[in-house]
Design a protein around this motif. Structure first.
Motif, PDB file in Angstrom:
ATOM      1  N   THR A   1      -5.236   6.828 -10.143  1.00  0.00           N
ATOM      2  CA  THR A   1      -5.487   6.764  -8.849  1.00  0.00           C
ATOM      3  C   THR A   1      -5.285   8.339  -8.101  1.00  0.00           C
ATOM      4  O   THR A   1      -4.278   8.819  -8.416  1.00  0.00           O
ATOM      5  N   ILE A   2      -5.927   8.548  -7.139  1.00  0.00           N
ATOM      6  CA  ILE A   2      -5.656   9.881  -6.450  1.00  0.00           C
ATOM      7  C   ILE A   2      -5.030   9.543  -5.147  1.00  0.00           C
ATOM      8  O   ILE A   2      -5.513   8.637  -4.399  1.00  0.00           O
ATOM      9  N   ASN A   3      -4.170  10.477  -4.808  1.00  0.00           N
ATOM     10  CA  ASN A   3      -3.553  10.254  -3.362  1.00  0.00           C
ATOM     11  C   ASN A   3      -4.730  10.592  -2.490  1.00  0.00           C
ATOM     12  O   ASN A   3      -5.413  11.667  -2.491  1.00  0.00           O
ATOM     13  N   LYS A   4      -4.969   9.574  -1.483  1.00  0.00           N
ATOM     14  CA  LYS A   4      -6.118   9.897  -0.600  1.00  0.00           C
ATOM     15  C   LYS A   4      -5.957  11.108   0.398  1.00  0.00           C
ATOM     16  O   LYS A   4      -6.842  11.515   1.015  1.00  0.00           O
ATOM     17  N   ASN A   5      -4.614  11.337   0.652  1.00  0.00           N
ATOM     18  CA  ASN A   5      -4.214  12.203   1.763  1.00  0.00           C
ATOM     19  C   ASN A   5      -4.424  13.602   1.038  1.00  0.00           C
ATOM     20  O   ASN A   5      -4.624  14.625   1.706  1.00  0.00           O
ATOM     21  N   ALA A   6      -4.516  13.890  -0.462  1.00  0.00           N
ATOM     22  CA  ALA A   6      -4.705  15.128  -0.989  1.00  0.00           C
ATOM     23  C   ALA A   6      -6.052  15.025  -1.529  1.00  0.00           C
ATOM     24  O   ALA A   6      -6.270  14.569  -2.678  1.00  0.00           O
ATOM     25  N   SER A   7      -7.167  15.600  -0.964  1.00  0.00           N
ATOM     26  CA  SER A   7      -8.560  15.572  -1.403  1.00  0.00           C
ATOM     27  C   SER A   7      -9.134  16.755  -1.912  1.00  0.00           C
ATOM     28  O   SER A   7     -10.355  16.929  -2.376  1.00  0.00           O
TER      29      SER A   7
ATOM     30  N   GLY B   1     -20.898  17.510 -21.011  1.00  0.00           N
ATOM     31  CA  GLY B   1     -21.694  17.905 -19.876  1.00  0.00           C
ATOM     32  C   GLY B   1     -21.250  17.540 -18.526  1.00  0.00           C
ATOM     33  O   GLY B   1     -20.999  18.347 -17.623  1.00  0.00           O
ATOM     34  N   SER B   2     -20.917  16.381 -18.512  1.00  0.00           N
ATOM     35  CA  SER B   2     -20.385  15.651 -16.925  1.00  0.00           C
ATOM     36  C   SER B   2     -18.941  16.089 -16.428  1.00  0.00           C
ATOM     37  O   SER B   2     -18.997  16.566 -15.555  1.00  0.00           O
ATOM     38  N   ALA B   3     -17.942  16.143 -17.465  1.00  0.00           N
ATOM     39  CA  ALA B   3     -16.834  16.806 -17.174  1.00  0.00           C
ATOM     40  C   ALA B   3     -16.994  18.092 -16.993  1.00  0.00           C
ATOM     41  O   ALA B   3     -16.311  18.577 -15.919  1.00  0.00           O
ATOM     42  N   GLY B   4     -17.756  18.936 -17.652  1.00  0.00           N
ATOM     43  CA  GLY B   4     -17.890  20.232 -17.460  1.00  0.00           C
ATOM     44  C   GLY B   4     -18.192  20.740 -16.079  1.00  0.00           C
ATOM     45  O   GLY B   4     -18.066  21.661 -15.412  1.00  0.00           O
ATOM     46  N   GLU B   5     -19.501  19.963 -15.659  1.00  0.00           N
ATOM     47  CA  GLU B   5     -19.946  20.186 -14.358  1.00  0.00           C
ATOM     48  C   GLU B   5     -19.143  19.803 -13.287  1.00  0.00           C
ATOM     49  O   GLU B   5     -19.037  20.621 -12.286  1.00  0.00           O
ATOM     50  N   ILE B   6     -18.414  18.818 -13.425  1.00  0.00           N
ATOM     51  CA  ILE B   6     -17.230  18.337 -12.474  1.00  0.00           C
ATOM     52  C   ILE B   6     -16.186  19.519 -12.430  1.00  0.00           C
ATOM     53  O   ILE B   6     -15.516  19.947 -11.275  1.00  0.00           O
ATOM     54  N   MET B   7     -15.533  19.957 -13.437  1.00  0.00           N
ATOM     55  CA  MET B   7     -14.529  20.817 -13.441  1.00  0.00           C
ATOM     56  C   MET B   7     -14.792  22.149 -12.968  1.00  0.00           C
ATOM     57  O   MET B   7     -14.176  23.029 -12.383  1.00  0.00           O
ATOM     58  N   ASN B   8     -16.204  22.521 -13.330  1.00  0.00           N
ATOM     59  CA  ASN B   8     -16.771  23.865 -12.789  1.00  0.00           C
ATOM     60  C   ASN B   8     -16.744  23.936 -11.130  1.00  0.00           C
ATOM     61  O   ASN B   8     -16.697  24.755 -10.669  1.00  0.00           O
ATOM     62  N   MET B   9     -16.678  22.705 -10.567  1.00  0.00           N
ATOM     63  CA  MET B   9     -16.622  22.477  -9.174  1.00  0.00           C
ATOM     64  C   MET B   9     -15.083  22.505  -8.612  1.00  0.00           C
ATOM     65  O   MET B   9     -15.010  22.830  -7.092  1.00  0.00           O
ATOM     66  N   VAL B  10     -14.408  22.156  -9.258  1.00  0.00           N
ATOM     67  CA  VAL B  10     -12.875  22.203  -8.719  1.00  0.00           C
ATOM     68  C   VAL B  10     -12.234  23.560  -8.696  1.00  0.00           C
ATOM     69  O   VAL B  10     -12.104  24.269  -9.788  1.00  0.00           O
ATOM     70  N   ASP B  11     -12.420  23.888  -7.393  1.00  0.00           N
ATOM     71  CA  ASP B  11     -12.071  25.348  -7.123  1.00  0.00           C
ATOM     72  C   ASP B  11     -10.943  25.601  -6.156  1.00  0.00           C
ATOM     73  O   ASP B  11     -10.449  26.586  -5.718  1.00  0.00           O
ATOM     74  N   GLY B  12     -10.251  24.556  -5.862  1.00  0.00           N
ATOM     75  CA  GLY B  12      -9.262  24.400  -4.637  1.00  0.00           C
ATOM     76  C   GLY B  12      -9.808  24.556  -3.098  1.00  0.00           C
ATOM     77  O   GLY B  12      -9.051  24.877  -2.420  1.00  0.00           O
TER      78      GLY B  12
ATOM     79  N   GLN C   1      -6.346  14.458 -13.438  1.00  0.00           N
ATOM     80  CA  GLN C   1      -5.093  14.415 -12.598  1.00  0.00           C
ATOM     81  C   GLN C   1      -3.885  13.998 -13.710  1.00  0.00           C
ATOM     82  O   GLN C   1      -2.856  14.559 -13.681  1.00  0.00           O
ATOM     83  N   GLU C   2      -4.207  12.812 -14.185  1.00  0.00           N
ATOM     84  CA  GLU C   2      -3.114  12.012 -15.383  1.00  0.00           C
ATOM     85  C   GLU C   2      -2.984  13.215 -16.562  1.00  0.00           C
ATOM     86  O   GLU C   2      -1.779  13.246 -16.803  1.00  0.00           O
ATOM     87  N   LYS C   3      -4.093  13.756 -16.878  1.00  0.00           N
ATOM     88  CA  LYS C   3      -3.942  14.772 -17.927  1.00  0.00           C
ATOM     89  C   LYS C   3      -3.424  16.105 -17.542  1.00  0.00           C
ATOM     90  O   LYS C   3      -3.171  16.969 -18.281  1.00  0.00           O
ATOM     91  N   GLN C   4      -3.153  16.286 -16.389  1.00  0.00           N
ATOM     92  CA  GLN C   4      -2.687  17.292 -15.606  1.00  0.00           C
ATOM     93  C   GLN C   4      -3.551  18.505 -15.762  1.00  0.00           C
ATOM     94  O   GLN C   4      -3.150  19.881 -15.639  1.00  0.00           O
ATOM     95  N   TRP C   5      -4.918  18.356 -15.913  1.00  0.00           N
ATOM     96  CA  TRP C   5      -5.903  19.422 -15.927  1.00  0.00           C
ATOM     97  C   TRP C   5      -6.157  20.004 -14.474  1.00  0.00           C
ATOM     98  O   TRP C   5      -6.172  20.906 -14.211  1.00  0.00           O
ATOM     99  N   VAL C   6      -5.847  18.973 -13.348  1.00  0.00           N
ATOM    100  CA  VAL C   6      -6.061  19.244 -12.250  1.00  0.00           C
ATOM    101  C   VAL C   6      -4.721  18.883 -11.137  1.00  0.00           C
ATOM    102  O   VAL C   6      -4.022  17.933 -11.781  1.00  0.00           O
ATOM    103  N   GLN C   7      -4.660  19.587 -10.207  1.00  0.00           N
ATOM    104  CA  GLN C   7      -3.436  19.302  -9.167  1.00  0.00           C
ATOM    105  C   GLN C   7      -3.775  19.090  -8.023  1.00  0.00           C
ATOM    106  O   GLN C   7      -5.029  19.719  -7.534  1.00  0.00           O
ATOM    107  N   TYR C   8      -3.042  18.721  -7.258  1.00  0.00           N
ATOM    108  CA  TYR C   8      -3.349  18.410  -5.733  1.00  0.00           C
ATOM    109  C   TYR C   8      -2.065  18.911  -4.889  1.00  0.00           C
ATOM    110  O   TYR C   8      -0.720  18.680  -5.344  1.00  0.00           O
TER     111      TYR C   8
END
Length: 94
Positions: free
Chosen positions: A4-10, A42-53, A86-93
């Motif tokens: 689950t993702i903290n809904k306050n940190a989007s 492919g899907s994971a790469g597309e999503i991660m490519n958009m994760v830019d803070g 987030q669980e794998k610590q690839w992304v952070q909030y």
């Protein structure tokens, strides 16, 4: 840890211990880190490519939805992937 993702940190951002890049030899996006490399599908790469803070979850979902309208509703799948990332610590909030 739950998926689950903290809904306050989007606004997800890439964990600074990782570097995302496209590998021509692999024909995919990969996450590089000091101990190795994670090959993304492919899907994971597309999503991660958009994760830019800068983009929110909603921004990422809307952009993917516009790019792939034939895929149907993508919101739940994107959120599930981001929770795993987030669980794998690839992304952070913040």
């Amino acid at each position: 840890m739950s998926n689950t993702i903290n809904k306050n940190a989007s606004i997800p951002s890439l964990n600074p211990h990782f570097r995302l890049q496209y590998e021509k030899a692999q024909e995919c996006f990969v996450l590089l880190f000091p101990e190795g490399m994670i090959k993304l599908n492919g899907s994971a790469g597309e999503i991660m490519n958009m994760v830019d803070g800068q983009r929110t979850h909603e921004d990422i979902i809307a952009e993917l939805q516009a790019k792939y309208p034939e895929a149907g509703e993508l919101g739940e799948q994107v959120m599930e992937f981001l929770a795993i990332a987030q669980e794998k610590q690839w992304v952070q909030y913040e």
